[in-house]
Design an enzyme around this catalytic site. Structure first.
Site, PDB file in Angstrom:
ATOM      1  N   ARG A 103      10.765 -10.533 -11.745  1.00 61.07           N
ATOM      2  CA  ARG A 103       9.730 -10.724 -10.726  1.00 61.07           C
ATOM      3  C   ARG A 103      10.261 -11.618  -9.621  1.00 61.07           C
ATOM      4  O   ARG A 103      10.758 -12.715  -9.867  1.00 61.07           O
ATOM      5  CB  ARG A 103       8.488 -11.359 -11.349  1.00 61.07           C
ATOM      6  CG  ARG A 103       7.440 -11.856 -10.364  1.00 61.07           C
ATOM      7  CD  ARG A 103       6.641 -10.715  -9.742  1.00 61.07           C
ATOM      8  NE  ARG A 103       5.763 -11.145  -8.687  1.00 61.07           N
ATOM      9  CZ  ARG A 103       4.486 -11.474  -8.832  1.00 61.07           C
ATOM     10  NH1 ARG A 103       3.933 -11.435 -10.022  1.00 61.07           N
ATOM     11  NH2 ARG A 103       3.772 -11.837  -7.804  1.00 61.07           N
ATOM     12  N   ARG A 112       5.991  -4.936  -7.684  1.00 55.01           N
ATOM     13  CA  ARG A 112       6.580  -5.906  -8.594  1.00 55.01           C
ATOM     14  C   ARG A 112       6.941  -5.282  -9.935  1.00 55.01           C
ATOM     15  O   ARG A 112       6.310  -4.337 -10.374  1.00 55.01           O
ATOM     16  CB  ARG A 112       5.656  -7.087  -8.806  1.00 55.01           C
ATOM     17  CG  ARG A 112       4.289  -6.666  -9.278  1.00 55.01           C
ATOM     18  CD  ARG A 112       3.255  -7.695  -9.046  1.00 55.01           C
ATOM     19  NE  ARG A 112       3.098  -7.929  -7.639  1.00 55.01           N
ATOM     20  CZ  ARG A 112       2.112  -8.593  -7.098  1.00 55.01           C
ATOM     21  NH1 ARG A 112       1.191  -9.103  -7.851  1.00 55.01           N
ATOM     22  NH2 ARG A 112       2.021  -8.777  -5.820  1.00 55.01           N
ATOM     23  N   ASP A 115       3.590  -8.405 -13.207  1.00 58.45           N
ATOM     24  CA  ASP A 115       2.607  -9.350 -12.691  1.00 58.45           C
ATOM     25  C   ASP A 115       1.743  -9.789 -13.864  1.00 58.45           C
ATOM     26  O   ASP A 115       1.184  -8.936 -14.568  1.00 58.45           O
ATOM     27  CB  ASP A 115       1.747  -8.683 -11.620  1.00 58.45           C
ATOM     28  CG  ASP A 115       0.769  -9.636 -10.965  1.00 58.45           C
ATOM     29  OD1 ASP A 115       1.094 -10.830 -10.835  1.00 58.45           O
ATOM     30  OD2 ASP A 115      -0.326  -9.189 -10.574  1.00 58.45           O
ATOM     31  N   ASP A 117      -1.426 -12.353 -14.611  1.00 60.14           N
ATOM     32  CA  ASP A 117      -2.438 -13.229 -14.035  1.00 60.14           C
ATOM     33  C   ASP A 117      -3.301 -13.824 -15.131  1.00 60.14           C
ATOM     34  O   ASP A 117      -3.772 -13.102 -16.023  1.00 60.14           O
ATOM     35  CB  ASP A 117      -3.354 -12.451 -13.084  1.00 60.14           C
ATOM     36  CG  ASP A 117      -2.685 -12.093 -11.773  1.00 60.14           C
ATOM     37  OD1 ASP A 117      -1.805 -12.848 -11.326  1.00 60.14           O
ATOM     38  OD2 ASP A 117      -3.054 -11.058 -11.188  1.00 60.14           O
TER      39      ASP A 117
END
Length: 175
Positions: A103, A112, A115, A117
């Site tokens: 990344r 990407r 990812d 989160d």
């Protein structure tokens, strides 16, 4: 290894495990392989005992300008994690896993390899420059809500409501 050493510098680990919600996405490279490797890395986190993962969901890329049907499609999932890591320590680990999978943070909401989160951390609310929990846009994203509902039918976003209701509303009142 001591609990403090495993946790790292910063907020101390929790006395008891708490549930955390992590959204996973990838639209470059072998997406399925990358998500599987990321889940393995989540399972290997210190002070973490359980990781449950949704079925993957393929979605169109979302950029700062909206949906981009010309960009590579994303493969998304949600993981429910039981951990004693404090929110910032967990976020540091998520960033480390992203970096381990190539990344690079060049543009906001760009393509990407991976990812990760932090969507929710128990019922806690954090609103700092480096971390906002619950995630401020999770309630607007089908690619977060649908896989989350898949892995936890009773899920709720603190301050927003039940994931099932939010997803229904997002889809225009239908399920």
């Amino acid at each position: 290894m001591s609990v403090r050493l495993a946790h790292g510098i910063g907020d101390p680990p929790r006395d008891a495990e708490v549930p955390a919600v992590v959204a996973l996405g990838a639209n470059l490279g072998d997406r399925a392989e990358t998500l599987a490797a990321a889940v393995d890395a989540l399972r290997a986190l210190p002070l973490t005992t359980e990781v449950r993962v949704s079925k993957p969901l393929e979605t169109v890329a979302v950029t700062v300008h909206g949906e981009d049907t010309d960009a590579p499609r994303y493969l998304n999932a949600v993981a429910l994690v039981s951990t004693r890591l404090a929110p910032r320590a967990l976020l540091r680990e998520l960033h480390r896993i992203e970096a381990d999978h190539g990344r690079v943070r060049r543009e906001r909401w760009g393509d990407r390899t991976l990812d990760l989160d932090l969507i929710a951390y128990a019922d806690e609310r954090v609103d700092d420059e480096d971390l906002t929990v619950p995630h401020p846009r999770a309630h607007e994203r089908e690619f977060v809500l649908a896989p989350w509902l898949d892995v936890d039918p009773d899920a709720a976003i603190p301050g927003r409501g039940r994931v099932e209701d939010l997803l229904r509303e997002l889809r225009g009142g239908t399920r």
